[in-house]
Design a protein around this motif. Structure first.
Motif, short mmCIF file in Angstrom:
data_model
loop_
_atom_site.label_atom_id
_atom_site.label_comp_id
_atom_site.label_asym_id
_atom_site.label_seq_id
_atom_site.Cartn_x
_atom_site.Cartn_y
_atom_site.Cartn_z
N ILE A 13 -9.05 8.15 -0.82
CA ILE A 13 -9.40 9.71 -1.24
C ILE A 13 -9.50 9.97 0.77
CG2 ILE A 13 -10.49 12.00 -1.41
CD1 ILE A 13 -8.58 10.55 -2.95
N ILE A 14 -8.84 10.28 1.45
CA ILE A 14 -8.91 10.43 3.20
C ILE A 14 -9.05 12.34 3.09
CG2 ILE A 14 -8.41 11.09 5.22
CD1 ILE A 14 -6.41 8.27 4.92
N ASP A 15 -10.26 12.11 2.75
CA ASP A 15 -10.78 13.77 3.12
C ASP A 15 -10.19 14.23 4.71
OD1 ASP A 15 -11.44 16.67 2.90
OD2 ASP A 15 -13.61 16.49 2.90
N THR A 43 -12.24 0.42 6.18
CA THR A 43 -11.77 -0.83 6.77
C THR A 43 -10.14 -0.23 6.76
OG1 THR A 43 -13.53 -1.87 6.84
CG2 THR A 43 -11.28 -3.08 7.13
N PRO A 44 -9.31 -0.30 5.51
CA PRO A 44 -8.24 -0.14 5.24
C PRO A 44 -7.59 1.32 5.82
CG PRO A 44 -9.58 -0.15 3.13
CD PRO A 44 -10.12 -0.30 4.56
N VAL A 45 -8.65 2.33 6.00
CA VAL A 45 -8.05 3.60 6.67
C VAL A 45 -8.17 3.25 8.61
CG1 VAL A 45 -9.13 6.05 7.09
CG2 VAL A 45 -9.54 4.99 4.30
N ALA A 46 -8.96 3.08 8.64
CA ALA A 46 -9.41 2.61 10.18
C ALA A 46 -7.56 1.56 10.54
CB ALA A 46 -9.81 1.65 10.88
N ALA A 47 -7.37 0.53 9.85
CA ALA A 47 -5.98 0.12 9.75
C ALA A 47 -5.12 1.11 9.82
CB ALA A 47 -5.76 -1.28 8.59
N LEU A 48 -4.62 2.15 9.07
CA LEU A 48 -3.14 2.74 9.29
C LEU A 48 -3.77 3.72 10.06
CD1 LEU A 48 -1.52 4.96 7.34
CD2 LEU A 48 -3.48 5.85 6.22
N ALA A 49 -4.77 4.00 10.48
CA ALA A 49 -5.37 5.06 11.79
C ALA A 49 -4.09 4.70 12.95
CB ALA A 49 -6.12 5.50 11.84
N LYS A 50 -4.53 2.65 12.51
CA LYS A 50 -3.94 2.45 14.08
C LYS A 50 -2.35 2.48 13.92
CE LYS A 50 -7.97 -0.88 15.44
NZ LYS A 50 -8.07 -1.98 16.16
N MET A 108 0.77 -1.26 -0.27
CA MET A 108 -0.08 0.07 0.46
C MET A 108 1.18 1.28 0.30
SD MET A 108 -2.89 1.26 -0.32
CE MET A 108 -4.03 -0.19 0.93
N SER A 109 0.69 1.84 -0.52
CA SER A 109 1.22 3.10 -0.63
C SER A 109 0.84 4.77 -0.36
CB SER A 109 2.17 4.36 -1.98
OG SER A 109 0.74 3.18 -3.38
N TYR A 110 0.80 6.11 0.00
CA TYR A 110 0.49 6.71 0.39
C TYR A 110 1.14 7.77 0.06
CZ TYR A 110 -0.66 2.56 3.85
OH TYR A 110 -1.54 1.91 4.66
N ALA A 111 -0.05 8.74 0.04
CA ALA A 111 0.59 10.40 -0.34
C ALA A 111 -0.89 10.88 0.42
CB ALA A 111 0.59 10.49 -1.93
N ILE A 112 0.45 12.89 1.24
CA ILE A 112 -0.62 13.73 1.03
C ILE A 112 -0.34 14.09 0.46
CG2 ILE A 112 -0.57 15.60 3.88
CD1 ILE A 112 1.07 12.94 4.75
N VAL A 113 -1.54 15.24 -0.39
CA VAL A 113 -1.40 16.37 -0.53
C VAL A 113 -1.91 17.59 -0.05
CG1 VAL A 113 -2.55 17.49 -3.43
CG2 VAL A 113 -2.38 14.43 -3.74
N GLY A 114 -0.80 18.31 -0.07
CA GLY A 114 -1.35 19.77 0.81
C GLY A 114 -0.06 19.57 1.71
N PHE A 115 0.88 20.71 1.63
CA PHE A 115 2.24 20.51 2.70
C PHE A 115 2.50 21.73 3.26
CE2 PHE A 115 6.68 19.88 3.77
CZ PHE A 115 6.93 18.57 4.02
N GLY A 116 0.98 22.38 3.85
CA GLY A 116 1.02 23.06 5.23
C GLY A 116 0.57 22.83 6.59
N PRO A 117 0.48 23.03 7.60
CA PRO A 117 0.33 22.48 8.82
C PRO A 117 -0.21 21.27 9.24
CG PRO A 117 0.13 24.63 8.97
CD PRO A 117 0.01 24.91 7.52
N ALA A 149 -5.96 6.40 17.26
CA ALA A 149 -7.36 5.08 17.79
C ALA A 149 -8.96 6.02 16.82
CB ALA A 149 -7.87 4.91 19.22
N PRO A 150 -9.62 4.87 15.83
CA PRO A 150 -9.88 4.65 14.52
C PRO A 150 -11.55 4.78 15.26
CG PRO A 150 -9.20 3.27 14.14
CD PRO A 150 -8.47 3.57 15.29
N ILE A 151 -12.39 5.75 15.38
CA ILE A 151 -14.10 5.16 15.96
C ILE A 151 -14.61 5.35 14.37
CG2 ILE A 151 -15.88 5.80 16.62
CD1 ILE A 151 -13.58 7.09 19.60
N LYS A 152 -15.20 4.87 13.99
CA LYS A 152 -16.15 4.70 13.10
C LYS A 152 -17.67 5.71 13.37
CE LYS A 152 -14.17 0.28 11.01
NZ LYS A 152 -15.15 -0.93 10.38
N LEU A 153 -17.71 6.37 12.62
CA LEU A 153 -19.14 7.52 12.90
C LEU A 153 -19.81 7.20 11.89
CD1 LEU A 153 -17.71 11.07 13.08
CD2 LEU A 153 -18.44 9.28 14.83
#
Length: 200
Positions: free
Chosen positions: A86-88, A154-161, A1-10, A166-170
């Motif tokens: 996409i993680i917003d 599910t995969p985003v929660a795994a990344l957060a862990k 799995m590869s990851y990118a962050i778009v936006g490099f502000g704070p 501690a991911p909480i699904k809303l």
């Protein structure tokens, strides 16, 4: 799995620190050329690599950390987002609700990323909290996740862990997602709530 962050502000830099803390490679990109980002990326850690936006968008999972108004410009960079997650992590504070077509901000953004698996997450904490070690006194800092696609969470929660949170699904974007969504000049009730979950 590869990851990118778009936006490099704070916020983008705070998330990059979370990846660096766990020695997970992540690409970072913004409107600025990669050579402008490279010194700060290197200062955060060797696993943080500055690339062009085009190259960054080759990642499987892309975290949006741009100002809200720039989401649509990012969305135009690929003709289809099929196969991407996409993680917003953006917030639409100050954007008049009528500009969002009556949708939550993430539901509005999701429309632009055709074909993507779309998850709202990592947006409710201020950058300084997001940058800090999420493990404190046996507890893990909470991040809230919401999506209209249960399989996408599910995969985003795994990344957060993996990053120590501690991911909480809303639930869906219009339901639980509304709790971490800015509407005009009103913040959702869970935004800025710095919560921890103790390990069981």
């Amino acid at each position: 799995m590869s990851y990118a962050i778009v936006g490099f502000g704070p916020v983008g830099q705070a998330l990059a620190r979370a990846f660096a803390r766990k020695n997970i490679e992540v690409t970072v990109a913004s409107r600025r050329p990669p050579e402008a980002l490279a010194p700060q990326a290197r200062a955060i850690g060797p696993t943080v690599v500055a690339k062009s936006l085009r190259d960054a968008l080759e990642a499987d999972t892309i975290i949006l950390a741009v100002p809200f108004a720039e989401n649509r410009e990012v969305a135009k960079a690929l003709p289809s987002w099929k196969g991407k997650t996409i993680i917003d992590a953006t917030n639409a504070y100050g954007v008049p609700p009528e500009e969002l077509d009556g949708l939550t901000s993430s539901a509005f953004v999701a429309k632009a990323f055709t074909g993507a698996s779309f998850v709202k997450g990592f947006n409710h904490l201020a950058a300084a909290k997001l940058a800090a070690d999420p493990v404190v006194e046996g507890g893990h800092r909470v991040v809230f996740l919401s999506s209209d696609d249960e399989d996408a969470i599910t995969p985003v929660a795994a990344l957060a862990k993996q990053l120590g949170f501690a991911p909480i699904k809303l639930g869906r974007l219009n339901d639980g997602g509304a709790l971490v969504h800015a509407r005009g000049r009103i913040w959702g009730p869970l935004i800025f709530q710095d919560l921890f979950r103790k390990e069981q």
